[in-house]
Enzyme design. Structure first.
Site, PDB file in Angstrom:
ATOM      1  CB  THR A 198      -1.991   3.310  -3.894  1.00  0.00           C
ATOM      2  OG1 THR A 198      -2.562   4.428  -3.217  1.00  0.00           O
ATOM      3  CG2 THR A 198      -1.500   3.765  -5.262  1.00  0.00           C
ATOM      4  CG  ASP A 239      -1.266   7.617   0.440  1.00  0.00           C
ATOM      5  OD1 ASP A 239      -1.143   8.824   0.422  1.00  0.00           O
ATOM      6  OD2 ASP A 239      -1.318   6.933  -0.601  1.00  0.00           O
ATOM      7  CG  ASP A 275      -1.732   1.204   1.390  1.00  0.00           C
ATOM      8  OD1 ASP A 275      -2.244   1.665   0.349  1.00  0.00           O
ATOM      9  OD2 ASP A 275      -1.874   1.716   2.518  1.00  0.00           O
ATOM     10  CB  CYS A 299      -9.008  -1.527  -9.715  1.00  0.00           C
ATOM     11  SG  CYS A 299      -9.795  -0.138 -10.507  1.00  0.00           S
TER      12      CYS A 299
END
Ligand SMILES: [Zn+2]
Length: 424
Positions: free
Chosen positions: A291, A251, A249, A351
């Site tokens: 992300t 952030d 990931d 997604c």
């Protein structure tokens, strides 16, 4: 398909005096022979060797190619013509799409997969491209929707950020390329020809690969490459073999969470991230970012804002010799009805995490073994997405999650150390 190998290099930087560079033995087999055997494995049977320096060493060794099960033509350039100039010597013989190798590149890659990509859409050529661990002193390029849109030759502007994408010196070209090459003049593909093709408005496509493709380089770098060949690392990274990945990931894992304003001005890499990624790079795992960027759909930032953050991320990592194999992002968001939103992105997509769409797409693109792969994230949605894709999961940070991850660690570095410890 026909293959052209540029085999005119001197071996000065490798300390070779009596043989040309492509004849440099690697684990007892000349580098050039390794390339010819690779091509043969994928059904390429007609090979043109463009020779210069100590050409007779090459022609004496390979002859007409019969011994290797291929047909070899030897062409000797009288004066060095550069990578593209030399090709003009045989333009009459190359009437269909053909492949180009540089004789000093140690590699093993899935030629069939690149050919399939090349056939998807018409173009003047397909370039094999990849990130490397020294983008700051490499010629870089930029790609959009598989098309190359810019070349950035070194030296780079230190104030600017770039994607870490490098021309790996493997091409599939249409004979149309000869419209851009002048006869008998010294010219290089990277510096002269490809930029000219782009300027003309014609299309060059970029085929991304995470396979082992490395210039033999210098005397210091060569032993490492020989070791990689000896240990089977070069062959193992061929896309025909499934590979594990570590999905990351963005952030809260790689960079500080930018909350409502994910723009490059707020970019801050988290502690020890460079080292953790570098360890992944050296481990055989792919490093792939997945992300959610719903701020695009909400109209708070643009695609270009997100791209700027990714350029910064890749540039920062590159300074430490670390790289991401790819970045996948979801620009969508499901809830409609807000001011400034982008209606076509306000959709229920496949997604957006917790759905596994990005991981599945990456698995298809890079032939990833999902069962042997990991998802590292700081939120429940990451854990759910990882699990839905069939990966093992690690939650980082102190968040309590009702979705049980397989493990929890304080940050990326600790999580990666754990995975690599397991791998041993
Ligand atoms: Zn999406």
């Amino acid at each position: 398909m026909q293959l052209v190998i540029l085999a005119g290099g001197k071996g000065t930087r490798l300390g070779l005096t009596d043989i040309p560079k492509p004849m440099c033995p690697i684990e007892g087999i000349p580098q050039l022979e390794r390339q010819i055997l690779l091509a043969k494995k994928y059904g390429i049977e007609e090979i043109f060797l463009l020779e210069g320096y100590l050409a007779h060493v090459i022609s004496d060794y390979f002859g007409n190619g019969e011994r290797f099960g291929v047909k070899i033509h030897h062409i000797v350039e009288q004066a060095p013509l550069g990578t593209a100039g030399a090709l003009s010597l045989i333009k009459d013989k190359l009437t269909n799409r053909f492949m180009v190798f540089y004789g000093d590149v140690v590699m093993d890659f899935d030629i069939e997969s690149m050919q399939k990509f090349d056939e998807q859409e018409p173009s003047v050529g397909t370039l094999l491209i990849h990130p490397n661990n020294h983008p700051y002193d490499s010629d870089l390029l930029e790609v959009k929707d598989d098309k190359i849109i810019a070349f950035h030759t070194k030296p780079h502007d230190s104030q600017k950020n770039y994607h870490n994408l490098v021309n790996a010196a493997v091409y599939i070209l249409s004979p149309e390329i000869f419209e851009f090459i002048e006869n008998g003049k010294q010219q290089d593909f990277g510096k002269d020809i490809f930029p000219k093709v782009l300027q003309s408005g014609k299309i060059l496509r970029g085929y991304k690969s995470a396979e082992y493709i490395k210039d033999m380089g210098t005397k210091d770098r060569l032993p490492k490459i020989c070791e990689d060949v000896a240990k089977g690392r070069v062959k193992r990274l061929n896309k025909k073999n499934p590979r594990p990945a570590i999905f990351l990931d963005r952030d809260g894992v790689l960079i500080k969470d930018m909350d409502k304003n994910p723009v490059v001005e707020n970019f801050e890499l988290l502690e020890d991230v460079e080292d953790a990624i570098k360890k992944i790079n050296q481990s055989g795992y792919l490093a792939i970012v997945v992300t959610n960027q719903p701020m695009i759909a909400k109209g708070f930032v643009t695609f270009s804002d997100v791209d700027d953050v990714h350029k910064k991320l890749e540039t920062q990592l590159g300074k430490s010799g670390a790289y991401l194999d790819d970045i996948y992002f979801c620009p969508h968001h499901p809830d409609k009805g807000y001011e400034g939103e982008i209606p076509e992105l306000k959709i229920v997509c496949d997604c957006r995490k917790p759905k596994p769409g990005m991981l599945l797409k990456a698995a298809q693109d890079y032939h990833i073994d999902l069962e042997k792969s990991w998802m590292i994230g700081d939120r429940e949605t990451d854990i759910k997405a990882g699990r839905a894709a069939g990966c093992k999961t690690i939650l980082v940070g102190d968040m309590q999650s009702s979705e049980k991850a397989n493990y929890q660690y304080k940050n990326l570095s600790a999580a990666v150390n754990y995975i690599l410890e397991q791998q041993k």
